[in-house]
Enzyme design. Structure first.
Site, PDB file in Angstrom:
ATOM      1  N   ASP A 156     -10.051 -23.130   6.019  1.00 16.02           N
ATOM      2  CA  ASP A 156     -11.080 -22.154   5.240  1.00 16.02           C
ATOM      3  C   ASP A 156     -10.613 -20.622   5.742  1.00 16.02           C
ATOM      4  O   ASP A 156     -10.922 -19.707   4.840  1.00 16.02           O
ATOM      5  CB  ASP A 156     -12.276 -22.393   5.107  1.00 16.02           C
ATOM      6  CG  ASP A 156     -12.833 -23.305   3.887  1.00 16.02           C
ATOM      7  OD1 ASP A 156     -11.783 -23.365   2.920  1.00 16.02           O
ATOM      8  OD2 ASP A 156     -13.578 -24.064   4.043  1.00 16.02           O
ATOM      9  N   HIS A 184      -0.507 -13.771   0.765  1.00 14.99           N
ATOM     10  CA  HIS A 184      -2.186 -13.771   1.093  1.00 14.99           C
ATOM     11  C   HIS A 184      -2.479 -14.837  -0.338  1.00 14.99           C
ATOM     12  O   HIS A 184      -1.705 -15.128  -1.306  1.00 14.99           O
ATOM     13  CB  HIS A 184      -2.585 -12.567   0.902  1.00 14.99           C
ATOM     14  CG  HIS A 184      -2.339 -11.611   2.036  1.00 14.99           C
ATOM     15  ND1 HIS A 184      -1.566 -10.597   2.195  1.00 14.99           N
ATOM     16  CD2 HIS A 184      -3.077 -11.737   3.348  1.00 14.99           C
ATOM     17  CE1 HIS A 184      -1.300 -10.253   3.398  1.00 14.99           C
ATOM     18  NE2 HIS A 184      -2.465 -10.640   4.173  1.00 14.99           N
ATOM     19  N   SER A 224      -7.128  -3.358   8.963  1.00 23.30           N
ATOM     20  CA  SER A 224      -7.371  -4.457   8.068  1.00 23.30           C
ATOM     21  C   SER A 224      -8.939  -4.913   8.599  1.00 23.30           C
ATOM     22  O   SER A 224      -9.385  -4.867   9.627  1.00 23.30           O
ATOM     23  CB  SER A 224      -6.413  -5.696   8.490  1.00 23.30           C
ATOM     24  OG  SER A 224      -6.871  -6.961   7.711  1.00 23.30           O
ATOM     25  N   SER A 225      -9.348  -5.570   7.482  1.00 19.80           N
ATOM     26  CA  SER A 225     -10.909  -6.030   7.756  1.00 19.80           C
ATOM     27  C   SER A 225     -11.027  -7.264   8.491  1.00 19.80           C
ATOM     28  O   SER A 225     -12.057  -7.691   9.077  1.00 19.80           O
ATOM     29  CB  SER A 225     -11.547  -6.480   6.348  1.00 19.80           C
ATOM     30  OG  SER A 225     -10.673  -7.397   5.760  1.00 19.80           O
ATOM     31  N   CYS A 226      -9.729  -7.887   8.907  1.00 23.29           N
ATOM     32  CA  CYS A 226      -9.911  -9.186   9.817  1.00 23.29           C
ATOM     33  C   CYS A 226     -10.162  -8.603  11.308  1.00 23.29           C
ATOM     34  O   CYS A 226     -10.144  -9.456  12.245  1.00 23.29           O
ATOM     35  CB  CYS A 226      -8.609  -9.625   9.793  1.00 23.29           C
ATOM     36  SG  CYS A 226      -7.051  -8.887  10.414  1.00 23.29           S
ATOM     37  N   ARG A 262     -14.854 -13.886  -0.591  1.00 25.42           N
ATOM     38  CA  ARG A 262     -13.838 -12.742  -0.294  1.00 25.42           C
ATOM     39  C   ARG A 262     -14.033 -11.569  -1.117  1.00 25.42           C
ATOM     40  O   ARG A 262     -14.402 -11.767  -2.359  1.00 25.42           O
ATOM     41  CB  ARG A 262     -12.415 -13.243  -0.432  1.00 25.42           C
ATOM     42  CG  ARG A 262     -12.014 -14.212   0.801  1.00 25.42           C
ATOM     43  CD  ARG A 262     -11.839 -13.606   2.074  1.00 25.42           C
ATOM     44  NE  ARG A 262     -11.262 -14.533   3.037  1.00 25.42           N
ATOM     45  CZ  ARG A 262     -12.292 -15.256   3.702  1.00 25.42           C
ATOM     46  NH1 ARG A 262     -13.647 -15.220   3.736  1.00 25.42           N
ATOM     47  NH2 ARG A 262     -11.690 -16.307   4.760  1.00 25.42           N
ATOM     48  N   VAL A 320       0.832  -1.145   0.004  1.00 24.37           N
ATOM     49  CA  VAL A 320       0.081   0.115   0.053  1.00 24.37           C
ATOM     50  C   VAL A 320       0.912   1.232   0.098  1.00 24.37           C
ATOM     51  O   VAL A 320       0.661   2.150  -0.833  1.00 24.37           O
ATOM     52  CB  VAL A 320      -0.954   0.052   1.306  1.00 24.37           C
ATOM     53  CG1 VAL A 320      -1.839   1.178   1.086  1.00 24.37           C
ATOM     54  CG2 VAL A 320      -1.945  -1.138   0.991  1.00 24.37           C
ATOM     55  N   TYR A 344      -2.624 -10.439  14.650  1.00 21.04           N
ATOM     56  CA  TYR A 344      -2.662  -9.222  13.961  1.00 21.04           C
ATOM     57  C   TYR A 344      -3.991  -8.616  14.112  1.00 21.04           C
ATOM     58  O   TYR A 344      -4.003  -6.971  14.186  1.00 21.04           O
ATOM     59  CB  TYR A 344      -2.522  -9.888  12.366  1.00 21.04           C
ATOM     60  CG  TYR A 344      -2.714  -8.835  11.456  1.00 21.04           C
ATOM     61  CD1 TYR A 344      -1.515  -7.904  11.118  1.00 21.04           C
ATOM     62  CD2 TYR A 344      -3.565  -8.470  10.388  1.00 21.04           C
ATOM     63  CE1 TYR A 344      -1.180  -6.998  10.380  1.00 21.04           C
ATOM     64  CE2 TYR A 344      -3.471  -7.564   9.616  1.00 21.04           C
ATOM     65  CZ  TYR A 344      -2.297  -6.678   9.390  1.00 21.04           C
ATOM     66  OH  TYR A 344      -2.307  -5.711   8.479  1.00 21.04           O
ATOM     67  N   LYS A 388      -4.458  -4.544  15.235  1.00 23.15           N
ATOM     68  CA  LYS A 388      -5.037  -3.316  14.199  1.00 23.15           C
ATOM     69  C   LYS A 388      -6.205  -2.857  15.026  1.00 23.15           C
ATOM     70  O   LYS A 388      -6.273  -1.522  15.238  1.00 23.15           O
ATOM     71  CB  LYS A 388      -5.608  -4.140  12.781  1.00 23.15           C
ATOM     72  CG  LYS A 388      -4.349  -4.566  12.081  1.00 23.15           C
ATOM     73  CD  LYS A 388      -3.616  -3.132  11.581  1.00 23.15           C
ATOM     74  CE  LYS A 388      -2.748  -3.458  10.706  1.00 23.15           C
ATOM     75  NZ  LYS A 388      -1.641  -2.179  10.293  1.00 23.15           N
TER      76      LYS A 388
END
Length: 307
Positions: A268, A178, A106-108, A208, A14, A135, A139
């Site tokens: 998954d 990723h 992050s979307s996680c 995703r 990024v 992680y 974040k």
């Protein structure tokens, strides 16, 4: 346009594109530091740098990142390194009088079984996905740190939560990358080696969302210029595909004629991760590059770096 801008993590996926987009838009007073020049995990070194350089605007894109395997294997490194980077940069930004900081999350951060699409207000409403919990916690701490510095000190530190990103300058190491770059490399190498099959982790059923990194960089600059609210913003496309569909798209772009084999013994991860981007759209920003075009651009770049 004349304000001094520091892009932390300018060699990453990024950060490199934020730097490029800033330059394309006419920003010239930009400073960068490599990891060898400034270790962002070193608190005193970071504070000294900020006090000396006095940047006015910060894009905090530096992070210790990786895919599901790396996150699951090295959780202590992921939480420690990211907490150190974030705490040092955000605190030094406040102490040195930075006008505005943008933190990339992050979307996680959202719960594993989060309602879909995932709106900003769903943060901290459920348990996290175990494979990248370290992680995610780091974040979450970063965006909360920005929120609390705004509340206590009157800072202007904003946070954005990107969906899955991909594009030129991505990490294609099969041990730490990723899903999209990993699949692209595996399928490309299978084509070169005339392999009859390519193994894909998991069932292929998880859904995703993927955003081309140049779009992400442009969104960050748009938000930095136009958004000052304390609440963080999701950045994504609002469009999702299954891992199976993604693999098929990559297979077609690469021109591989073999078979995809899904290894259901592998994890998954989260079943579905689609961001609610309505607040971003309210600002007037929409992504420009669709998934097939983005993968074509990424594959072209990947072939160029192999030459």
């Amino acid at each position: 346009m004349e304000g001094k801008i520091y892009v932390a993590g300018h060699r990453g996926l990024v950060g490199s594109h934020i730097l490029e987009c800033l330059q394309e838009q006419g920003y010239t007073n930009i400073i960068t530091m490599t990891r060898n020049e400034l270790d962002l995990r070193n608190q005193s070194a970071v504070l000294d740098f900020f006090m000396e350089e006095k940047p006015q605007y910060i894009f905090l894109a530096a992070a210790h990142v990786g895919g599901i395997q790396a996150n699951n294997t090295y959780p202590a490194e992921f939480i420690m390194n990211n907490l150190q980077i974030q705490c040092n940069v955000i605190d030094a930004a406040y102490k040195s009088g930075v006008k505005k900081l943008l933190f990339l999350g992050s979307s996680c951060i959202y719960p594993k079984m989060c309602p879909q699409p995932m709106a900003e207000e769903y943060l901290l409403t459920g348990e996290l996905e175990p494979t990248n919990e370290a992680y995610a916690i780091a974040k979450i701490a970063g965006l909360k740190m920005c929120e609390f510095y705004n509340r206590q000190y009157g800072a202007n530190f904003i946070s954005v939560m990107p969906t899955n990103l991909y594009g030129p300058n991505d990490n294609f190491d099969l041990e730490s990358s990723h899903v999209l770059p990993a699949l692209l490399r595996k399928i490309h190498e299978a084509k070169l080696n005339n392999s009859p099959t390519v193994e894909v982790w998991g069932s292929g059923e998880p859904l995703r969302e993927f955003l081309y990194v140049k779009d992400m960089a442009e969104a960050c600059i748009c938000i930095m210029e136009n958004y000052d609210a304390a609440n963080f913003l999701n950045i994504g496309t609002g469009v999702e595909v299954s891992i199976r569909q993604l693999a098929e798209i990559i297979k077609n772009v690469v021109g591989y004629s073999g078979e995809l084999v899904f290894d259901v013994s592998k994890p998954d991860g989260t079943p579905r991760k689609l961001l609610d981007v309505s607040k971003l759209h309210d600002l007037g920003w929409y992504h420009k590059v669709d998934l097939i075009e983005g993968i074509e651009k990424t594959y072209k770049w990947y072939l160029e770096i192999l030459i």
